[in-house]
Scaffold this motif. Sequence first.
Motif, PDB file in Angstrom:
ATOM      1  N   ILE A  83      -0.322  26.920 -12.077  1.00 54.88           N
ATOM      2  CA  ILE A  83      -1.267  26.079 -12.810  1.00 54.88           C
ATOM      3  C   ILE A  83      -2.005  27.014 -13.748  1.00 54.88           C
ATOM      4  CG2 ILE A  83      -3.261  24.555 -12.640  1.00 54.88           C
ATOM      5  CD1 ILE A  83      -2.318  23.883  -9.784  1.00 54.88           C
ATOM      6  N   ALA A  84      -1.785  26.859 -15.043  1.00 52.27           N
ATOM      7  CA  ALA A  84      -2.349  27.780 -16.027  1.00 52.27           C
ATOM      8  C   ALA A  84      -3.192  27.013 -17.034  1.00 52.27           C
ATOM      9  CB  ALA A  84      -1.236  28.535 -16.748  1.00 52.27           C
ATOM     10  N   ALA A  85      -4.415  27.490 -17.232  1.00 57.14           N
ATOM     11  CA  ALA A  85      -5.303  26.933 -18.249  1.00 57.14           C
ATOM     12  C   ALA A  85      -5.746  28.086 -19.138  1.00 57.14           C
ATOM     13  CB  ALA A  85      -6.503  26.252 -17.611  1.00 57.14           C
ATOM     14  N   ALA A  86      -5.606  27.913 -20.452  1.00 56.09           N
ATOM     15  CA  ALA A  86      -5.905  29.012 -21.368  1.00 56.09           C
ATOM     16  C   ALA A  86      -6.451  28.483 -22.681  1.00 56.09           C
ATOM     17  CB  ALA A  86      -4.650  29.838 -21.619  1.00 56.09           C
ATOM     18  N   LEU A  87      -7.078  29.388 -23.416  1.00 48.93           N
ATOM     19  CA  LEU A  87      -7.558  29.037 -24.742  1.00 48.93           C
ATOM     20  C   LEU A  87      -6.449  29.159 -25.783  1.00 48.93           C
ATOM     21  CD1 LEU A  87     -11.096  30.673 -24.731  1.00 48.93           C
ATOM     22  CD2 LEU A  87     -10.516  28.260 -24.574  1.00 48.93           C
ATOM     23  N   TRP A  88      -5.584  30.170 -25.664  1.00 46.27           N
ATOM     24  CA  TRP A  88      -4.556  30.378 -26.677  1.00 46.27           C
ATOM     25  C   TRP A  88      -3.146  30.096 -26.179  1.00 46.27           C
ATOM     26  CZ3 TRP A  88      -6.682  35.634 -28.770  1.00 46.27           C
ATOM     27  CH2 TRP A  88      -7.813  35.384 -29.546  1.00 46.27           C
ATOM     28  N   LEU A  89      -2.767  30.651 -25.033  1.00 47.09           N
ATOM     29  CA  LEU A  89      -1.392  30.507 -24.547  1.00 47.09           C
ATOM     30  C   LEU A  89      -1.395  30.303 -23.042  1.00 47.09           C
ATOM     31  CD1 LEU A  89       1.731  30.720 -24.869  1.00 47.09           C
ATOM     32  CD2 LEU A  89       1.467  33.165 -24.525  1.00 47.09           C
ATOM     33  N   ALA A  90      -0.775  29.230 -22.595  1.00 46.00           N
ATOM     34  CA  ALA A  90      -0.633  28.956 -21.168  1.00 46.00           C
ATOM     35  C   ALA A  90       0.839  28.752 -20.851  1.00 46.00           C
ATOM     36  CB  ALA A  90      -1.430  27.720 -20.773  1.00 46.00           C
ATOM     37  N   VAL A  91       1.318  29.462 -19.843  1.00 42.90           N
ATOM     38  CA  VAL A  91       2.705  29.353 -19.410  1.00 42.90           C
ATOM     39  C   VAL A  91       2.697  29.084 -17.911  1.00 42.90           C
ATOM     40  CG1 VAL A  91       4.920  30.527 -19.214  1.00 42.90           C
ATOM     41  CG2 VAL A  91       3.454  30.984 -21.182  1.00 42.90           C
ATOM     42  N   GLY A  92       3.278  27.960 -17.500  1.00 45.03           N
ATOM     43  CA  GLY A  92       3.305  27.653 -16.082  1.00 45.03           C
ATOM     44  C   GLY A  92       3.890  26.292 -15.813  1.00 45.03           C
ATOM     45  N   ALA A  93       3.983  25.941 -14.551  1.00 42.07           N
ATOM     46  CA  ALA A  93       4.509  24.631 -14.189  1.00 42.07           C
ATOM     47  C   ALA A  93       3.634  23.531 -14.785  1.00 42.07           C
ATOM     48  CB  ALA A  93       4.586  24.502 -12.671  1.00 42.07           C
ATOM     49  N   ILE A  94       2.324  23.680 -14.621  1.00 47.47           N
ATOM     50  CA  ILE A  94       1.365  22.786 -15.266  1.00 47.47           C
ATOM     51  C   ILE A  94       0.528  23.668 -16.169  1.00 47.47           C
ATOM     52  CG2 ILE A  94      -0.564  21.204 -14.941  1.00 47.47           C
ATOM     53  CD1 ILE A  94       0.577  20.631 -12.136  1.00 47.47           C
ATOM     54  N   SER A  95       0.624  23.476 -17.467  1.00 42.58           N
ATOM     55  CA  SER A  95      -0.090  24.346 -18.396  1.00 42.58           C
ATOM     56  C   SER A  95      -0.920  23.521 -19.358  1.00 42.58           C
ATOM     57  CB  SER A  95       0.891  25.240 -19.152  1.00 42.58           C
ATOM     58  OG  SER A  95       1.852  24.455 -19.807  1.00 42.58           O
ATOM     59  N   ILE A  96      -2.168  23.955 -19.514  1.00 41.46           N
ATOM     60  CA  ILE A  96      -3.131  23.292 -20.390  1.00 41.46           C
ATOM     61  C   ILE A  96      -3.715  24.364 -21.297  1.00 41.46           C
ATOM     62  CG2 ILE A  96      -5.259  21.952 -20.483  1.00 41.46           C
ATOM     63  CD1 ILE A  96      -4.625  21.120 -17.551  1.00 41.46           C
ATOM     64  N   SER A  97      -3.740  24.086 -22.608  1.00 40.33           N
ATOM     65  CA  SER A  97      -4.219  25.098 -23.539  1.00 40.33           C
ATOM     66  C   SER A  97      -4.821  24.451 -24.785  1.00 40.33           C
ATOM     67  CB  SER A  97      -3.059  26.014 -23.940  1.00 40.33           C
ATOM     68  OG  SER A  97      -3.467  26.928 -24.919  1.00 40.33           O
ATOM     69  N   ASN A  98      -5.633  25.222 -25.495  1.00 36.36           N
ATOM     70  CA  ASN A  98      -6.132  24.796 -26.802  1.00 36.36           C
ATOM     71  C   ASN A  98      -5.201  25.246 -27.914  1.00 36.36           C
ATOM     72  OD1 ASN A  98      -8.358  23.461 -25.891  1.00 36.36           O
ATOM     73  ND2 ASN A  98      -9.728  25.200 -26.095  1.00 36.36           N
ATOM     74  N   GLY A  99      -4.198  26.045 -27.600  1.00 40.40           N
ATOM     75  CA  GLY A  99      -3.252  26.548 -28.578  1.00 40.40           C
ATOM     76  C   GLY A  99      -1.839  26.112 -28.264  1.00 40.40           C
ATOM     77  N   LEU A 100      -1.125  26.944 -27.515  1.00 47.47           N
ATOM     78  CA  LEU A 100       0.282  26.706 -27.180  1.00 47.47           C
ATOM     79  C   LEU A 100       0.424  26.620 -25.665  1.00 47.47           C
ATOM     80  CD1 LEU A 100       3.367  26.692 -27.843  1.00 47.47           C
ATOM     81  CD2 LEU A 100       3.259  29.168 -27.798  1.00 47.47           C
ATOM     82  N   ALA A 101       1.140  25.612 -25.198  1.00 51.10           N
ATOM     83  CA  ALA A 101       1.409  25.465 -23.769  1.00 51.10           C
ATOM     84  C   ALA A 101       2.905  25.351 -23.542  1.00 51.10           C
ATOM     85  CB  ALA A 101       0.705  24.237 -23.214  1.00 51.10           C
ATOM     86  N   LEU A 102       3.411  26.134 -22.597  1.00 54.51           N
ATOM     87  CA  LEU A 102       4.820  26.117 -22.219  1.00 54.51           C
ATOM     88  C   LEU A 102       4.897  25.838 -20.727  1.00 54.51           C
ATOM     89  CD1 LEU A 102       5.796  29.463 -23.948  1.00 54.51           C
ATOM     90  CD2 LEU A 102       6.216  27.211 -24.856  1.00 54.51           C
ATOM     91  N   GLY A 103       5.627  24.806 -20.333  1.00 52.80           N
ATOM     92  CA  GLY A 103       5.737  24.540 -18.911  1.00 52.80           C
ATOM     93  C   GLY A 103       6.398  23.217 -18.623  1.00 52.80           C
TER      94      GLY A 103
END
Length: 181
Positions: A83-103
Motif C-alpha cells: 500500500i503506497a501513498a506518495a506525492l510524486w510516485l507510488a508503486v504498489g498493489a494499491i497506489s495513490i499519488s498526486n503525480g504518477l501511480a503504478l500498481g
Amino acid sequence: MKWHQRFKRMMTDEYASGHDREIDYQWPSPNFPIISIRSNLSYRQGKFHRPKVAVGLIAIGDIAVGLISIGVISLGLFSVGAIAAALWLAVGAISISNGLALGAIALAPFAIGAIAIGEAAVGAIAIGEWGLGALVIAEKALGVGSIGEWAYGVVVIGKHGFGLVPITEDLFYWFRRLLGF
C-alpha cells in the motif's frame, strides 16, 4: 520429499527454533535518522509481532514514512510497497499519488494499473478524462469497450467515435439523414 515440502520444513525449523529476525538500524543516529531500516520479522508460535515504523529521509520497514519509503505500508514523496501513498510516485498493489501511480489499483492524475483511475488512465479498466485499456470510461476513450464523449475501439458508446460496434450519437444522426427523417 518434494521441493516445496523441504522449503516449508526449512522455514518452519528456522522460525520455530527461536531466531528473532528483528532489524533496527538508523544512521547517523536514532534521534536524527537519514537512513532508517526497521523491521520486525520475528515469528513465534504462530503469532506475528507488531510491525515497526521506520521514519527518515530514506525509510525501509514494515511501515515506512520518508522522502523515499519502501515498506508494506509506505508514505512519502517516492513510495514502494503493498500500500503506497506518495506525492510524486507510488508503486504498489494499491497506489495513490498526486503525480504518477503504478500498481494493481492505481489512483493518480496519471495512473497505470489493472484498475487505473485518474486524469490519464492506462489499464485493463481505465477511468478518467483520457483512457486507454480493455474497458475504458473516459471523456476520450480508446479500448476494446469504450464509453465516453469521444470513443474509439471495438464496442464504442458515446457522442462521437468509431468502432466495429458503434453506438454513437453521430451514427444515429447518420441513419436519420440516410432515411430522411
